[in-house]
Every structure is written in structure tokens, then in C-alpha cells.
Design a protein around this motif. Structure first.
Motif, PDB file in Angstrom:
ATOM      1  N   LEU A 295       7.692   7.221  -5.437  1.00 15.86           N
ATOM      2  CA  LEU A 295       7.655   5.721  -5.769  1.00 15.86           C
ATOM      3  C   LEU A 295       6.080   5.371  -5.568  1.00 15.86           C
ATOM      4  O   LEU A 295       5.631   5.850  -4.791  1.00 15.86           O
ATOM      5  N   ARG A 296       5.383   4.555  -6.283  1.00 18.04           N
ATOM      6  CA  ARG A 296       4.106   4.217  -5.948  1.00 18.04           C
ATOM      7  C   ARG A 296       4.143   2.619  -6.269  1.00 18.04           C
ATOM      8  O   ARG A 296       5.171   1.801  -6.492  1.00 18.04           O
ATOM      9  N   ILE A 297       3.132   1.888  -5.968  1.00 20.42           N
ATOM     10  CA  ILE A 297       2.986   0.399  -5.923  1.00 20.42           C
ATOM     11  C   ILE A 297       1.837   0.259  -7.032  1.00 20.42           C
ATOM     12  O   ILE A 297       0.860   0.923  -7.312  1.00 20.42           O
ATOM     13  N   VAL A 298       2.299  -0.943  -7.609  1.00 22.92           N
ATOM     14  CA  VAL A 298       1.341  -1.564  -8.671  1.00 22.92           C
ATOM     15  C   VAL A 298       1.119  -2.933  -8.519  1.00 22.92           C
ATOM     16  O   VAL A 298       2.131  -3.695  -8.113  1.00 22.92           O
TER      17      VAL A 298
ATOM     18  N   CYS B 121      -3.059   0.567  -9.342  1.00 23.58           N
ATOM     19  CA  CYS B 121      -1.965   1.520  -9.060  1.00 23.58           C
ATOM     20  C   CYS B 121      -2.408   2.350  -7.809  1.00 23.58           C
ATOM     21  O   CYS B 121      -3.319   2.977  -7.712  1.00 23.58           O
ATOM     22  N   MET B 122      -1.703   2.448  -6.949  1.00 20.22           N
ATOM     23  CA  MET B 122      -1.932   3.099  -5.470  1.00 20.22           C
ATOM     24  C   MET B 122      -0.716   3.639  -5.016  1.00 20.22           C
ATOM     25  O   MET B 122       0.578   3.600  -5.366  1.00 20.22           O
ATOM     26  N   GLU B 123      -0.974   4.515  -3.900  1.00 14.05           N
ATOM     27  CA  GLU B 123       0.447   4.961  -3.205  1.00 14.05           C
ATOM     28  C   GLU B 123       0.991   4.090  -2.376  1.00 14.05           C
ATOM     29  O   GLU B 123       0.708   2.931  -2.091  1.00 14.05           O
ATOM     30  N   MET B 124       2.347   4.612  -2.369  1.00 15.49           N
ATOM     31  CA  MET B 124       3.400   3.398  -1.661  1.00 15.49           C
ATOM     32  C   MET B 124       3.473   3.940  -0.207  1.00 15.49           C
ATOM     33  O   MET B 124       3.610   5.252  -0.009  1.00 15.49           O
ATOM     34  N   ILE B 125       2.916   2.807   0.606  1.00 16.36           N
ATOM     35  CA  ILE B 125       3.209   3.391   2.127  1.00 16.36           C
ATOM     36  C   ILE B 125       4.886   3.008   2.480  1.00 16.36           C
ATOM     37  O   ILE B 125       5.238   2.046   2.155  1.00 16.36           O
ATOM     38  N   GLY B 126       5.454   3.969   2.829  1.00 15.99           N
ATOM     39  CA  GLY B 126       7.048   4.131   3.243  1.00 15.99           C
ATOM     40  C   GLY B 126       7.638   5.177   2.840  1.00 15.99           C
ATOM     41  O   GLY B 126       7.060   6.121   2.143  1.00 15.99           O
ATOM     42  N   ASP B 127       8.953   5.109   2.991  1.00 19.59           N
ATOM     43  CA  ASP B 127       9.753   6.568   2.643  1.00 19.59           C
ATOM     44  C   ASP B 127      10.450   6.004   1.445  1.00 19.59           C
ATOM     45  O   ASP B 127       9.780   6.363   0.375  1.00 19.59           O
ATOM     46  N   SER B 128      11.573   5.525   1.379  1.00 20.37           N
ATOM     47  CA  SER B 128      12.253   5.163   0.146  1.00 20.37           C
ATOM     48  C   SER B 128      12.186   3.672  -0.472  1.00 20.37           C
ATOM     49  O   SER B 128      12.113   3.359  -1.559  1.00 20.37           O
ATOM     50  N   THR B 129      11.472   2.922   0.477  1.00 23.21           N
ATOM     51  CA  THR B 129      11.281   1.595   0.212  1.00 23.21           C
ATOM     52  C   THR B 129       9.781   1.180   0.918  1.00 23.21           C
ATOM     53  O   THR B 129       9.396   1.962   1.784  1.00 23.21           O
TER      54      THR B 129
END
Ligand SMILES: Nc1ncnc2c1ncn2[C@@H]1O[C@H](COP(=O)(O)OP(=O)(O)OP(=O)(O)O)[C@@H](O)[C@H]1O
Ligand SMILES: [Mg+2]
Length: 230
Positions: A54-57, A123-131
Motif C-alpha cells: 500500500l502506498r499513499i497518493v 506518491c509516497m510510502e504509506m506509514i502504517g502496517d495494513s492501514t
């Protein structure tokens, strides 16, 4: 695969943003938009899937909320410039956040790794595990003192990397398994920026206030001195 892969979001984004999302996605940075994390005034944040990661946009708002107004203005030559410069500012803002994240990262600060920036899309890395990890505002630390010390270490590293965040509060710190992660770097400035000391002091005062609520008695001047010390 056509542009209609983002069909669900047709009414959320303007045409240019849809094209941008398609571009970043086709460059391989993500496959699908998964779910909204925050729909805000200045940006909309989503989790996206990239393979099984999962990533963040983060999509900075441009014409999205003003789509109709912009269509109207575009048709009027007097406003072409206004529209153009507004977009330029937003694109610069997105680029600035990307550059700041990269700089912080290089300085060893724990921040989301930035992957790509294109127009108003980051677009960047998501900080978190599954959420996504919760904001500090939503999840206060278990160990207040340790959390604060870690946070101060991060801010010090950031300062060594010649950056001041300028928008530090419990809303821009994530609590990831009781470890602080600073986010939202679009406002961060270089140490050469005039009045940067005031911004750093304001950041520190926000923390003194927040942590004071949990019984941590901090002195803003002392904290400032610790952060800027070699
Ligand atoms: N990399 C990330 N990992 C996990 N969650 C994130 C990440 N980036 C953003 N978020 C979530 O999205 C929310 C909004 O992000 P952010 O603070 O960057 O945007 P914003 O406040 O709208 O920014 P701006 O002040 O530039 O408009 C955050 O509070 C956080 O909950
Ligand atoms: Mg924020």
C-alpha cells in the motif's frame, strides 16, 4: 487499460488530475486507488495499491473544488493567466513537498519516502502496517516522555538537514506503534528562510502545549536550544 480505471473518481477529480493519476499509475508507481484517507481543503489523500504494497497518493486541490468556476474562467481570456498561475503555484507546492521529503530522508529523518511527483500528485510510502498509522491527534502516545524524546531527535535531524517543518502539530505527526513520524512537508522551509527561528519556535510551542496536556513539563527555550545545538 483505459482512463476509466479511475471512473469511480470521475466526480472527485478534474480532467487534468485524472490524466495525471493515469500517468503516475502507468509509470508503475501504483495500480489502483484503494480508499480515501482524508478529503481536505488543500489536498485529498488516498491509499493506493502497488502490487501487494500500500502506498499513499496525495492530490493537491487545484481546480477540483472550483471545476465549474475554472471552466468558466478558462473561457474568458482575461482569466487565463489567473488560472495558469494558480496551477503553477499548486504544482510548485507538490514539488516542494517531494523535495523536502527527499532532503529530510537523506538527513536520516524518518519520513515517508517520496516516490514520484507529477503536477499536483505526490506518491509516497504509506506509514502504517495494513492501514495508515493514526495521527497523534487521534492516538496519543503510550509512553509520553519517550515519544517526545524521539520526536525531538527527529526535529533535530531535520534541523541538521537544514529544514524547519513550520507546521508541526498533533495533526502532522503520525503515531506509528508509539514512534513519531512527521508528515506534510509542503510548508517546510530551508534554514536560510527569513524568520525561520520564529517558525521553529512556533513548532516547539505547539509541542510544549500538546505534551503539557499529558503532564510533560517542557520549557520552550530549553527545547529550542537542544534542537539547534551541534
Ligand atoms: N505517508 C502517509 N502515510 C500514512 N498516512 C498519511 C501519509 N500522508 C498523509 N497521511 C494521512 O493523510 C492526512 C493528510 O495528509 P497531509 O497532512 O499531508 O495533508 P494536508 O493536511 O491536507 O496537507 P496540506 O496542509 O498540505 O493541505 C494525514 O493527517 C494522515 O492522516
Ligand atoms: Mg496535514
Amino acid at each position: 487499460m483505459g482512463k476509466n480505471k479511475f471512473i469511480t473518481y470521475e466526480n472527485v477529480f478534474d480532467q487534468s488530475t485524472l490524466r495525471g493519476l493515469f500517468k503516475v499509475s502507468s509509470q508503475g508507481y501504483f495500480d489502483e486507488i484503494k480508499s480515501p484517507v482524508k478529503i481536505g481543503k488543500e489536498s485529498n489523500v488516498f491509499t493506493v495499491e502497488s502490487g501487494d504494497e500500500l502506498r499513499i497518493v496525495k492530490v493537491y486541490r487545484t481546480a477540483a473544488s472550483f471545476a465549474k468556476m475554472m471552466d468558466y474562467m478558462r473561457a474568458d481570456p482575461r482569466y487565463m493567466n489567473v488560472n495558469g498561475s494558480k496551477l503553477t503555484v499548486v504544482y510548485a507546492w507538490a514539488k516542494k513537498e517531494f523535495a523536502n521529503l527527499l532532503k529530510a530522508r537523506k538527513g536520516g529523518v524518518t519520513v515517508p519516502t517520496p516516490y514520484a511527483v507529477h503536477k499536483n500528485i505526490l506518491c509516497m510510502e504509506m506509514i502504517g502496517d495494513s492501514t495508515p498509522a493514526p495521527m497523534l491527534h487521534k492516538r496519543s502516545p503510550d509512553n509520553i516522555e519517550l515519544f517526545y524524546k524521539r520526536l525531538r531527535r527527529e526535529i533535530k535531524k531535520l534541523y541538521k538537514a537544514r529544514l524547519v517543518h513550520t507546521d508541526i502539530s498533533e495533526y502532522n505527526i503520525l503515531n506509528f506503534n508509539d514512534k513519531p513520524v512527521l508528515i506534510d512537508f509542503s510548508h517546510a522551509v530551508d534554514l536560510r528562510y527569513p524568520g525561520v527561528e520564529k517558525f521553529l519556535m512556533r513548532d516547539i510551542n505547539n509541542l510544549v502545549r500538546y505534551f503539557g496536556r499529558f503532564g510533560l513539563d517542557l520549557d520552550a527555550d530549553e527545547e529550542y536550544a537542544k534542537i539547534v545545538a551541534k
